[in-house]
Design a protein around this motif. Structure first.
Motif, PDB file in Angstrom:
ATOM      1  N   GLU A   1     -37.765 -15.286  21.634  1.00 57.49           N
ATOM      2  CA  GLU A   1     -38.300 -14.467  22.725  1.00 57.49           C
ATOM      3  C   GLU A   1     -37.235 -14.089  23.753  1.00 57.49           C
ATOM      4  OE1 GLU A   1     -41.554 -16.767  24.215  1.00 57.49           O
ATOM      5  OE2 GLU A   1     -42.914 -16.169  22.582  1.00 57.49           O
ATOM      6  N   ASN A   2     -36.143 -14.837  23.792  1.00 55.29           N
ATOM      7  CA  ASN A   2     -35.107 -14.585  24.799  1.00 55.29           C
ATOM      8  C   ASN A   2     -33.800 -14.066  24.205  1.00 55.29           C
ATOM      9  OD1 ASN A   2     -36.074 -15.722  27.646  1.00 55.29           O
ATOM     10  ND2 ASN A   2     -36.882 -17.093  26.062  1.00 55.29           N
ATOM     11  N   GLU A   3     -33.838 -13.597  22.962  1.00 59.14           N
ATOM     12  CA  GLU A   3     -32.625 -13.085  22.316  1.00 59.14           C
ATOM     13  C   GLU A   3     -31.928 -12.026  23.164  1.00 59.14           C
ATOM     14  OE1 GLU A   3     -33.108 -11.584  18.371  1.00 59.14           O
ATOM     15  OE2 GLU A   3     -33.767 -13.517  17.565  1.00 59.14           O
ATOM     16  N   ASP A   4     -32.683 -11.069  23.665  1.00 58.47           N
ATOM     17  CA  ASP A   4     -32.082  -9.969  24.426  1.00 58.47           C
ATOM     18  C   ASP A   4     -31.406 -10.482  25.691  1.00 58.47           C
ATOM     19  OD1 ASP A   4     -31.683  -7.059  24.847  1.00 58.47           O
ATOM     20  OD2 ASP A   4     -32.949  -7.409  26.607  1.00 58.47           O
ATOM     21  N   TYR A   5     -32.083 -11.405  26.394  1.00 54.46           N
ATOM     22  CA  TYR A   5     -31.492 -11.954  27.620  1.00 54.46           C
ATOM     23  C   TYR A   5     -30.195 -12.703  27.305  1.00 54.46           C
ATOM     24  CZ  TYR A   5     -30.516 -14.894  31.579  1.00 54.46           C
ATOM     25  OH  TYR A   5     -29.861 -15.506  32.605  1.00 54.46           O
ATOM     26  N   ILE A   6     -30.233 -13.544  26.270  1.00 55.53           N
ATOM     27  CA  ILE A   6     -29.057 -14.346  25.909  1.00 55.53           C
ATOM     28  C   ILE A   6     -27.888 -13.431  25.556  1.00 55.53           C
ATOM     29  CG2 ILE A   6     -28.121 -16.034  24.275  1.00 55.53           C
ATOM     30  CD1 ILE A   6     -31.169 -16.868  23.853  1.00 55.53           C
ATOM     31  N   TRP A   7     -28.153 -12.410  24.747  1.00 52.07           N
ATOM     32  CA  TRP A   7     -27.102 -11.494  24.313  1.00 52.07           C
ATOM     33  C   TRP A   7     -26.505 -10.750  25.503  1.00 52.07           C
ATOM     34  CZ3 TRP A   7     -23.822 -11.206  20.723  1.00 52.07           C
ATOM     35  CH2 TRP A   7     -23.185 -10.004  20.364  1.00 52.07           C
ATOM     36  N   ARG A   8     -27.353 -10.267  26.406  1.00 53.78           N
ATOM     37  CA  ARG A   8     -26.856  -9.563  27.599  1.00 53.78           C
ATOM     38  C   ARG A   8     -26.024 -10.507  28.469  1.00 53.78           C
ATOM     39  NH1 ARG A   8     -30.420  -8.418  30.995  1.00 53.78           N
ATOM     40  NH2 ARG A   8     -32.384  -8.983  29.958  1.00 53.78           N
ATOM     41  N   TYR A   9     -26.454 -11.771  28.550  1.00 55.58           N
ATOM     42  CA  TYR A   9     -25.695 -12.753  29.338  1.00 55.58           C
ATOM     43  C   TYR A   9     -24.290 -12.911  28.756  1.00 55.58           C
ATOM     44  CZ  TYR A   9     -24.479 -17.160  31.663  1.00 55.58           C
ATOM     45  OH  TYR A   9     -23.850 -18.136  32.415  1.00 55.58           O
ATOM     46  N   PHE A  10     -24.184 -13.049  27.437  1.00 61.82           N
ATOM     47  CA  PHE A  10     -22.874 -13.199  26.793  1.00 61.82           C
ATOM     48  C   PHE A  10     -21.997 -11.971  27.036  1.00 61.82           C
ATOM     49  CE2 PHE A  10     -24.420 -16.296  23.211  1.00 61.82           C
ATOM     50  CZ  PHE A  10     -24.512 -17.312  24.159  1.00 61.82           C
ATOM     51  N   ILE A  11     -22.612 -10.780  26.943  1.00 65.55           N
ATOM     52  CA  ILE A  11     -21.848  -9.538  27.119  1.00 65.55           C
ATOM     53  C   ILE A  11     -21.418  -9.361  28.567  1.00 65.55           C
ATOM     54  CG2 ILE A  11     -21.917  -7.014  26.951  1.00 65.55           C
ATOM     55  CD1 ILE A  11     -21.886  -8.423  24.221  1.00 65.55           C
ATOM     56  N   GLU A  12     -22.369  -9.502  29.486  1.00 67.31           N
ATOM     57  CA  GLU A  12     -22.090  -9.254  30.906  1.00 67.31           C
ATOM     58  C   GLU A  12     -21.086 -10.245  31.478  1.00 67.31           C
ATOM     59  OE1 GLU A  12     -25.935  -9.270  32.709  1.00 67.31           O
ATOM     60  OE2 GLU A  12     -26.566  -7.404  31.712  1.00 67.31           O
ATOM     61  N   HIS A  13     -21.077 -11.466  30.955  1.00 67.18           N
ATOM     62  CA  HIS A  13     -20.130 -12.469  31.443  1.00 67.18           C
ATOM     63  C   HIS A  13     -18.859 -12.515  30.595  1.00 67.18           C
ATOM     64  CE1 HIS A  13     -23.782 -13.735  33.536  1.00 67.18           C
ATOM     65  NE2 HIS A  13     -23.007 -14.421  34.362  1.00 67.18           N
ATOM     66  N   GLU A  14     -18.711 -11.532  29.681  1.00 65.75           N
ATOM     67  CA  GLU A  14     -17.511 -11.382  28.852  1.00 65.75           C
ATOM     68  C   GLU A  14     -17.140 -12.693  28.154  1.00 65.75           C
ATOM     69  OE1 GLU A  14     -14.538  -9.796  31.453  1.00 65.75           O
ATOM     70  OE2 GLU A  14     -15.457  -7.810  31.509  1.00 65.75           O
ATOM     71  N   LEU A  15     -18.133 -13.309  27.514  1.00 70.72           N
ATOM     72  CA  LEU A  15     -17.927 -14.614  26.882  1.00 70.72           C
ATOM     73  C   LEU A  15     -17.514 -14.531  25.416  1.00 70.72           C
ATOM     74  CD1 LEU A  15     -20.934 -16.687  28.320  1.00 70.72           C
ATOM     75  CD2 LEU A  15     -18.615 -16.447  29.216  1.00 70.72           C
ATOM     76  N   LEU A  16     -17.874 -13.437  24.727  1.00 72.08           N
ATOM     77  CA  LEU A  16     -17.678 -13.380  23.274  1.00 72.08           C
ATOM     78  C   LEU A  16     -16.231 -13.620  22.858  1.00 72.08           C
ATOM     79  CD1 LEU A  16     -19.972 -10.443  22.094  1.00 72.08           C
ATOM     80  CD2 LEU A  16     -20.425 -12.902  22.052  1.00 72.08           C
ATOM     81  N   TYR A  17     -15.294 -13.031  23.584  1.00 77.96           N
ATOM     82  CA  TYR A  17     -13.886 -13.153  23.188  1.00 77.96           C
ATOM     83  C   TYR A  17     -13.120 -14.118  24.093  1.00 77.96           C
ATOM     84  CZ  TYR A  17     -15.101  -9.275  20.202  1.00 77.96           C
ATOM     85  OH  TYR A  17     -15.714  -8.494  19.255  1.00 77.96           O
ATOM     86  N   SER A  18     -13.869 -14.881  24.856  1.00 80.10           N
ATOM     87  CA  SER A  18     -13.247 -15.886  25.728  1.00 80.10           C
ATOM     88  C   SER A  18     -12.797 -17.096  24.909  1.00 80.10           C
ATOM     89  CB  SER A  18     -14.231 -16.338  26.810  1.00 80.10           C
ATOM     90  OG  SER A  18     -13.699 -17.433  27.539  1.00 80.10           O
ATOM     91  N   THR A  19     -11.662 -17.653  25.292  1.00 86.61           N
ATOM     92  CA  THR A  19     -11.150 -18.869  24.628  1.00 86.61           C
ATOM     93  C   THR A  19     -11.346 -20.099  25.515  1.00 86.61           C
ATOM     94  OG1 THR A  19      -8.931 -18.415  25.501  1.00 86.61           O
ATOM     95  CG2 THR A  19      -9.433 -17.589  23.287  1.00 86.61           C
ATOM     96  N   ASN A  20     -12.194 -19.982  26.516  1.00 89.24           N
ATOM     97  CA  ASN A  20     -12.484 -21.103  27.409  1.00 89.24           C
ATOM     98  C   ASN A  20     -12.992 -22.297  26.597  1.00 89.24           C
ATOM     99  OD1 ASN A  20     -13.694 -22.930  29.258  1.00 89.24           O
ATOM    100  ND2 ASN A  20     -14.035 -21.284  30.735  1.00 89.24           N
ATOM    101  N   SER A  21     -12.306 -23.410  26.692  1.00 91.52           N
ATOM    102  CA  SER A  21     -12.625 -24.587  25.866  1.00 91.52           C
ATOM    103  C   SER A  21     -13.957 -25.234  26.226  1.00 91.52           C
ATOM    104  CB  SER A  21     -11.505 -25.628  25.977  1.00 91.52           C
ATOM    105  OG  SER A  21     -11.375 -26.068  27.331  1.00 91.52           O
ATOM    106  N   LYS A  22     -14.541 -24.839  27.369  1.00 87.79           N
ATOM    107  CA  LYS A  22     -15.833 -25.414  27.770  1.00 87.79           C
ATOM    108  C   LYS A  22     -17.017 -24.721  27.088  1.00 87.79           C
ATOM    109  CE  LYS A  22     -14.293 -26.945  32.358  1.00 87.79           C
ATOM    110  NZ  LYS A  22     -14.500 -26.807  33.824  1.00 87.79           N
ATOM    111  N   LEU A  23     -16.792 -23.532  26.523  1.00 89.08           N
ATOM    112  CA  LEU A  23     -17.902 -22.751  25.971  1.00 89.08           C
ATOM    113  C   LEU A  23     -18.606 -23.410  24.780  1.00 89.08           C
ATOM    114  CD1 LEU A  23     -16.526 -19.115  26.353  1.00 89.08           C
ATOM    115  CD2 LEU A  23     -18.312 -20.242  27.702  1.00 89.08           C
ATOM    116  N   PRO A  24     -17.878 -24.033  23.848  1.00 94.52           N
ATOM    117  CA  PRO A  24     -18.596 -24.698  22.744  1.00 94.52           C
ATOM    118  C   PRO A  24     -19.579 -25.755  23.230  1.00 94.52           C
ATOM    119  CG  PRO A  24     -16.297 -24.406  22.149  1.00 94.52           C
ATOM    120  CD  PRO A  24     -16.418 -24.010  23.600  1.00 94.52           C
ATOM    121  N   ASN A  25     -19.197 -26.532  24.241  1.00 94.15           N
ATOM    122  CA  ASN A  25     -20.130 -27.534  24.771  1.00 94.15           C
ATOM    123  C   ASN A  25     -21.307 -26.889  25.470  1.00 94.15           C
ATOM    124  OD1 ASN A  25     -19.039 -29.959  23.890  1.00 94.15           O
ATOM    125  ND2 ASN A  25     -17.650 -30.136  25.643  1.00 94.15           N
TER     126      ASN A  25
END
Length: 321
Positions: free
Chosen positions: A231-255
């Motif tokens: 039910e929240n797929e769209d929100y989650i995807w927009r969050y990843f895009i808007e916060h520029e997380l997809l190509y981030s190498t921040n080591s905290k993201l996997p956790n």
């Protein structure tokens, strides 16, 4: 026009279901034979004098780091005896589990003709839930003391988000994941997208190998958690895009979004309290499924495909409320 489109989709769905049904019939005919070797029962009922015979039958179960006196103490240890007794009680008959494992092996043989049926051995591991199953080319080890039921008294000190999957139904799910890791190649995982697609591949592998297993069981969610993710797929995807997380190498993201956890960490109070863990795995799974739906590709080729290529050619559209 809409009516015609609906009829076309219905027709294509029926054709697809017939193909899948025929495929499963074909896979069911594959001959797979193995015996489940109950090392847990053998060790649990052994006396010290039985050690030489056990070591001869299961040499790989006895690390050379430890002397015979260590194993003798383990045989006589009252906590070990209790663990073995309870495991043998709950898994007195392993026939239904064996049938599910056989179905998995048939699917593996179909997609990987070189697959050789391994020895399947049940054991106990002091509830080592980080290594519930171990898979090699010739041996499968299943620590049955990690599948006694999520509410079992042995698990009371373990966090709920972990022990909710300590059930019999997860044995083949965990085995399928172990084989998925064995067959999936992906270059070094540097970005969040790399992690998402890698785990999406593992989950899609389960789709193929375990067609009768629910999506909730495949990812280790409750039905409610799976519904929340959908039910929240769209929100989650927009969050990843808007916060520029997809190509981030921040080591905290996997956790925050990939690893098992009681919840995913958006750092938003309401969302964090409602979300299940591993939400990045879930979205990666949906992307991989979209890619398969929109591209003609074999399972083997999919498992070695580049993460960016999969995203760019998936035409992924998250579900909207």
């Amino acid at each position: 026009m809409k009516h015609q489109i609906f009829i076309l989709f219905a027709f294509l769905s029926i054709v697809s279901c017939k193909k899948e049904s025929q495929l499963e019939k074909e896979i069911a005919q594959i001959d797979i034979d193995f015996t489940v070797e109950r090392f847990d029962k053998a060790f649990g009922s052994a006396t010290v004098s039985d050690l030489p015979k056990l070591k001869s039958a299961f040499p790989f179960m006895f690390s050379e780091k430890y002397s015979d006196s260590y194993w003798a103490e383990k045989i006589q240890d009252t906590l070990q005896q209790q663990l073995h007794k309870e495991s043998a009680r709950i898994f007195d008959n392993f026939s239904s589990e064996k049938e599910e494992i056989k179905k998995l092996f048939k699917h593996l043989r179909y997609y990987y003709p070189e697959f050789q049926t391994p020895r399947v051995i049940t054991t106990t591991s002091n509830v080592d839930y980080r290594n519930k199953v171990i898979v090699t080319d010739t041996i499968v080890l299943i620590s049955i003391d990690t599948y006694l039921g999520s509410d079992h008294e042995f698990y009371q000190g373990i966090q709920k988000y972990l022990r909710k999957n300590f059930n019999k139904s997860q044995i083949t799910v965990d085995l399928a994941k172990a084989y998925a890791e064995k067959y999936t190649y992906q270059q070094e995982r540097k970005t969040l997208l790399d992690e998402m697609i890698y785990h999406g591949k593992l989950l899609y592998f389960k789709d193929v190998m375990l067609p009768n297993t629910t999506d909730a069981e495949k990812i280790g969610y409750t039905n409610e958690e799976l519904r929340w993710a959908f039910e929240n797929e769209d929100y989650i995807w927009r969050y990843f895009i808007e916060h520029e997380l997809l190509y981030s190498t921040n080591s905290k993201l996997p956790n925050r979004f990939i690893n098992p956890a009681p919840f995913s960490k958006f750092y938003l109070e309401q969302i964090d309290s409602e979300s299940p863990g591993k939400i990045g795995q879930y979205i990666g799974w949906q992307i991989v499924k979209a890619y398969v739906d929109n591209n003609d590709i074999s399972l083997k080729d999919l498992l070695s495909k580049d993460a960016k290529d999969i995203l760019n050619n998936a035409n992924f559209k998250p579900h909207k409320q």
